[in-house]
Enzyme design. Sequence first.
Site, short mmCIF file in Angstrom:
data_model
loop_
_atom_site.label_atom_id
_atom_site.label_comp_id
_atom_site.label_asym_id
_atom_site.label_seq_id
_atom_site.Cartn_x
_atom_site.Cartn_y
_atom_site.Cartn_z
N PHE A 149 -2.74 2.72 -4.73
CA PHE A 149 -1.81 3.76 -5.17
C PHE A 149 -0.92 3.31 -6.32
CE2 PHE A 149 0.98 1.46 -2.20
CZ PHE A 149 2.18 1.42 -2.90
N LYS A 173 -13.43 5.71 -5.22
CA LYS A 173 -12.62 6.21 -4.11
C LYS A 173 -11.18 5.80 -4.39
CE LYS A 173 -10.61 5.43 -0.78
NZ LYS A 173 -9.14 5.71 -0.47
N GLU A 176 -5.58 7.91 -1.58
CA GLU A 176 -5.29 9.28 -1.17
C GLU A 176 -3.83 9.64 -1.36
OE1 GLU A 176 -5.14 6.73 2.61
OE2 GLU A 176 -6.20 6.79 0.68
N SER A 226 -4.09 -4.61 -0.54
CA SER A 226 -3.39 -5.64 0.21
C SER A 226 -4.37 -6.70 0.70
CB SER A 226 -2.66 -5.03 1.40
OG SER A 226 -3.60 -4.57 2.38
N CYS A 281 1.21 -5.94 -7.71
CA CYS A 281 0.82 -7.23 -7.17
C CYS A 281 1.19 -8.38 -8.09
CB CYS A 281 -0.68 -7.26 -6.87
SG CYS A 281 -1.72 -7.21 -8.35
N GLU A 382 4.57 -9.98 1.89
CA GLU A 382 4.56 -9.23 0.63
C GLU A 382 5.34 -7.93 0.85
OE1 GLU A 382 1.44 -7.77 -2.81
OE2 GLU A 382 0.83 -7.60 -0.71
#
Length: 497
Positions: A149, A173, A176, A226, A281, A382
Amino acid sequence: MRTIGHFIDNTPVAPASGRYAPVFDPATGQQPARVGLASAAEVDAAVAAARAAYASWRTVPLARRTALLFRYREVLDARRDELARLITAEHGKVHADALGEVARGLEIVELACGIPQHLKGQLSTQVSSGVDVASIRQPLGVVAGITPFNFPAMVPLWMFPLALACGNTFVLKPSEKDPSAALRLVELAAEAGFPEGVLNAVNGDREAVERLLAHPEVAAVSFVGSTPVARAIQRGAVEHGKRVQALGGAKNHMLVLPDADLDVAADNAINAAYGSAGERCMAVSVVVAVGSIGDALVERIARRAAALRIGPGEDPASEMGPLITAEHRAKVASYVTGAREQGARVVVDGTGYTVPGHEEGFFLGVSLLDGVTPEMDAYRDEIFGPVLCVVRAGSYEEGLALINASPWGNGTAVFTRDGGAARRFQLEVEAGMVGVNVPIPVPVGYHSFGGWKDSLFGDQHIYGEDGVRFYTRGKVITSRWPDPADGGINLGFPSGH
């Protein structure tokens, strides 16, 4: 309410599973749309379209593929602002940051435009009497990308342009949580002239991901997200015999040595920790202050943090927008309160921050924690939000050991005026990307992006030369065209004489 579907065979496809997820405007907390979550059958339809297109796409001449990529680059360039507004509307990041995301994605499209240079093979002539050996690279087939995202346009652009340039077809993909920018990228590829089935998008959740991992026609999977999910993606892909590159999370450290310019270091710590609300990240989440500079550095960071302007992403005055969801906002805030309970000093507390007129938005102020130790949750996990930890170290060696003990090894930076210390750091630190007086060392497109340790699962980094190698496989061809006068039978082992 708007419903977001899929894009298969250059055609919008309405969702059919009956399952949906909410898509929020993080600045208001309202839900303007819902996204259809693909069933296994819908994923199969996208893979079937990609498989059907592969037979002809792989034979398209490099000159034609390159022409399409150049055209796609021009289409994207003309739609930068439109794409950035889609990112801001669903992710929340400020418009300037969203424009920067699109620009970094365009770098990889430009890299893909040079694919003929990257796919040149090798030839050795006369390796034996009349024998030549050639090495070439060929596409894999249908490949898939599962994207996060936090960079809904940039990360897809890190994947599919290079995959298509190498002759593969692609199923994307996207997340969402903010799917519209990624879906628009796929629509614009059709507008640029890419044939039906070459690039497809299915929105979905875990069911879609698991089907892509299990589908026998998917040859490789790229993933960014992640660390726990990256590890699971790698295991699932390997179990089904697929090639995989899975980029995971990070806890990036910025080592500030005593000779550093503290104002420059503080400016860069602010930019690297709080840009994009810390949801990246490559964010710096830990500053390691070496020697006696800690108090002065913390004071400078705190002063700058207090002056940051936080608000809706579409407001030109905003320097930082909201977080992606209310749940994520609450989770990030819990690390600040938890750090105080575990003994850290909360120098700046952003947990009670609200934006007037946007009280329902998912806003969180920036937080600065001092006196953090490796045992604290705020250090070990994180956080993926606007929380910066400061750790004190007595020496360069102590700071380096702290960084190298981290299970992650994505990115790191050192701030110093000492060239010898900087050179030593870049050789001794255990991380895949290193900045010297550069806080977020994201490589340019023709170098590859990727970390070490629990920040990368798989052998190849993303984009650059590693990306070309990931999306192709090598073939070696040994050939002999003997003189017609030669002949006879020889059952002995071939030799080089």
